[in-house]
Design a protein around this motif. Structure first.
Motif, PDB file in Angstrom:
ATOM      1  N   SER A   1     -21.361 -18.139 -39.164  1.00  0.00           N
ATOM      2  CA  SER A   1     -20.265 -17.230 -38.800  1.00  0.00           C
ATOM      3  C   SER A   1     -19.391 -16.960 -40.010  1.00  0.00           C
ATOM      4  CB  SER A   1     -19.412 -17.838 -37.686  1.00  0.00           C
ATOM      5  OG  SER A   1     -20.196 -18.080 -36.559  1.00  0.00           O
TER       6      SER A   1
ATOM      7  N   ASP B   1     -22.684 -11.809 -34.382  1.00  0.00           N
ATOM      8  CA  ASP B   1     -22.485 -13.260 -34.413  1.00  0.00           C
ATOM      9  C   ASP B   1     -22.844 -13.867 -33.057  1.00  0.00           C
ATOM     10  OD1 ASP B   1     -21.863 -15.826 -35.023  1.00  0.00           O
ATOM     11  OD2 ASP B   1     -19.748 -15.471 -35.516  1.00  0.00           O
ATOM     12  N   GLU B   2     -24.049 -14.356 -32.955  1.00  0.00           N
ATOM     13  CA  GLU B   2     -24.570 -14.937 -31.711  1.00  0.00           C
ATOM     14  C   GLU B   2     -24.235 -14.078 -30.495  1.00  0.00           C
ATOM     15  OE1 GLU B   2     -24.853 -19.030 -31.323  1.00  0.00           O
ATOM     16  OE2 GLU B   2     -23.930 -19.521 -33.257  1.00  0.00           O
TER      17      GLU B   2
HETATM   18 MG   LIG Z   1     -20.795 -19.448 -35.468  1.00  0.00          MG
END
Ligand SMILES: [Mg+2]
Ligand SMILES: Nc1ncnc2c1ncn2[C@@H]1O[C@H](COP(=O)(O)OP(=O)(O)OP(=O)(O)O)[C@@H](O)[C@H]1O
Lengths: 246, 214
Positions: free
Chosen positions: A44, A164-165
């Motif tokens: 991240s 991000d995910e």
């Molecule tokens: Mg992360």
């Protein structure tokens, strides 16, 4: 080929904690990168540096020809070119889907309301959620919300997208609809960096898979070689764990 | 109690509402300024706001009224009683509302501001389009609660000779020697104003708790 995102010798600290260690990454125009690695490895942090949600200690970031520094002008120029999709969607709960999508185009791109709405409807159609434009985020399922978040980012007509995910906060049955949207975006030639542990997605669209651990890029390869012949011990351990969970 | 005394009480009531309205309107405006200064990254803005909040939260409203009434003329502001009381109530409300809204602004999830930043929105738009509307909603129960406090707090204006509802009650009571009746009526008037507000505040609170549980 022209590079879209270039990161050179990036060092990032949180206080005394060394979060990114000498990161070098060049992403070509139209290239799709999947970034994976254990929790806390700095995935991240890495992508958040690209649009200046995090500041770096040293190194150089160039996005679509704009060299990033702390000046508001450079930050604006870079953010204008990259869209971001978050794990928690981060839709504005007090605004309808349509209002979520037109806010930044009106404020930042200075579009008129009707132009912004036309753009928004186009991208909402594109993520197959055009019929929900007047609803509030809370009235939508997680998968729908994440697709709205993708549309909202696309409304700024970015040259690259950071994920991000995007599917890890979703119920399993909704993961596919979001991944399908991302696959179609990839097919249309968008430059993408995706932090995800969806290995099926990585095999399907990634040009390169990058494995991070302890703030460093440990290994990178095309998906086929990455999954079939991981070189590093840490990569093998990580893949073993991921596969055990699927 | 005759019609004349009752009218007198109603005049006091009107003043109470007037003072509350001024204190609240002024408090909303300056409270927003205080809250924005309080969450500013710049210490030059943040520290004065912290002091302002501390000053008014740390001293009794009664004293603030005294200072405004007797102090402002000393430094050259010759205000009528209602003006001095309005200044005191506005300053008082700005500190309390500022602190309530500071908390609410900081309670808006960080992801909201980050999403706005990622979209390229600047500070002003981020605050006014994204954060404040959500913070305002979060703060509504506490804001309404403070409105009730302020309404009751206006009774302290009597100390500087201002004839609002409570003071009007005292005067009428002294005239007709029926304190129980008069203060019964005065109490009922306060109750009729505060109770619906409190109920409203509680409804908002419950609705929000339900929204969070979801
Ligand atoms: Mg992360
Ligand atoms: N704001 C912060 N302040 C201090 N430390 C932080 C902060 N953000 C992240 N870190 C630390 O930096 C490291 C990398 O965090 P990061 O969020 O980039 O990891 P990640 O690879 O995305 O992990 P995950 O898979 O859990 O999302 C972690 O050890 C984390 O604790």
């Amino acid at each position: 080929m022209a590079s879209m995102i270039e990161m050179q010798h990036i060092e990032k600290y949180y206080g005394a904690f060394h979060a990114l260690k000498n990161i070098n990454l060049t992403v070509a125009k139209g290239e799709k990168i999947v970034l994976c690695g254990p929790s806390g490895s700095g995935k991240s942090t890495l992508i958040r540096c690209i649009n200046h949600l995090e500041t770096i200690k040293s190194g150089e970031i160039v996005v679509a020809g704009h060299r990033l520094n702390d000046s508001q002008k450079a930050v604006d120029a870079v953010r204008r070119e990259v869209g971001m999709v978050f794990q928690q969607f981060n839709l504005f709960p007090h605004k309808t889907v349509l209002e979520n999508c037109i806010l930044a185009p009106m404020r930042v791109r200075k579009l008129s309301r009707s132009e912004a709405e036309a753009t928004a409807r186009k991208y909402l159609e594109r993520v197959r959620i055009g019929d929900q434009a007047e609803k509030y985020p809370a009235q939508l399922s997680g998968g729908q919300q994440q697709r709205v978040a993708i549309a909202r980012a696309l409304c700024m007509e970015p040259k690259a997208m950071l994920f991000d995910e995007p599917t890890s906060a979703l119920d399993p049955e909704m993961v596919k609809e979001v991944l399908d949207t991302m696959v179609s975006l990839a097919r249309d030639g968008m430059t993408m960096i995706c932090v995800t542990h969806e290995m099926g997605f990585a095999r399907q669209v990634a040009d390169r898979v990058i494995f991070m651990a302890d703030g460093q890029i440990v290994e990178e390869n095309d998906p086929e070689s990455f999954f079939s012949a991981p070189k590093h011990e840490r990569t093998r351990a990580f893949l073993g764990e991921i596969l055990a969970h699927h | 109690m005759g019609i004349q005394e009752f009218t007198y009480l109603l005049q006091g009531l009107a003043w109470t509402l007037f003072l509350t309205a001024i204190g609240f309107a002024g408090g909303i405006f300056f409270g927003l300024v205080v809250a924005l200064m309080r969450v500013s990254p710049s210490a030059w803005l943040r520290v004065p706001a912290i002091c302002w909040i501390g000053l008014f939260q740390g001293t009794p409203l009664l004293m603030q009224l005294f200072v405004a009434y007797f102090g402002l003329p000393l430094i050259g502001f010759d205000l009528p009683a209602w003006g001095a009381v309005s200044v005191a109530l506005t300053a008082h409300a700005s500190a309390f509302l500022g602190e309530i809204w500071r908390g609410a602004i900081q309670a808006v999830p960080k992801g909201q501001s980050e999403a706005a930043q990622a979209l390229g929105l600047h500070g002003v738009s981020r605050m006014f389009d994204v954060v404040l509307p959500q913070a305002f909603k979060l703060s509504l129960p506490a804001t309404v609660g403070f409105l009730v406090q302020l309404l009751k707090g206006t009774s302290l204006a009597a100390i500087v000779g201002f004839i609002e509802l409570a003071r009007a009650g005292t005067i009428v009571s002294n005239q007709i020697y029926r304190p129980l009746l008069v203060f019964g009526v005065v109490g009922a008037m306060y109750f009729a104003m505060c109770w619906p507000l409190s109920l409203w505040g509680r409804t908002l609170e419950r609705r929000m708790a339900a929204g969070q549980a979801k």
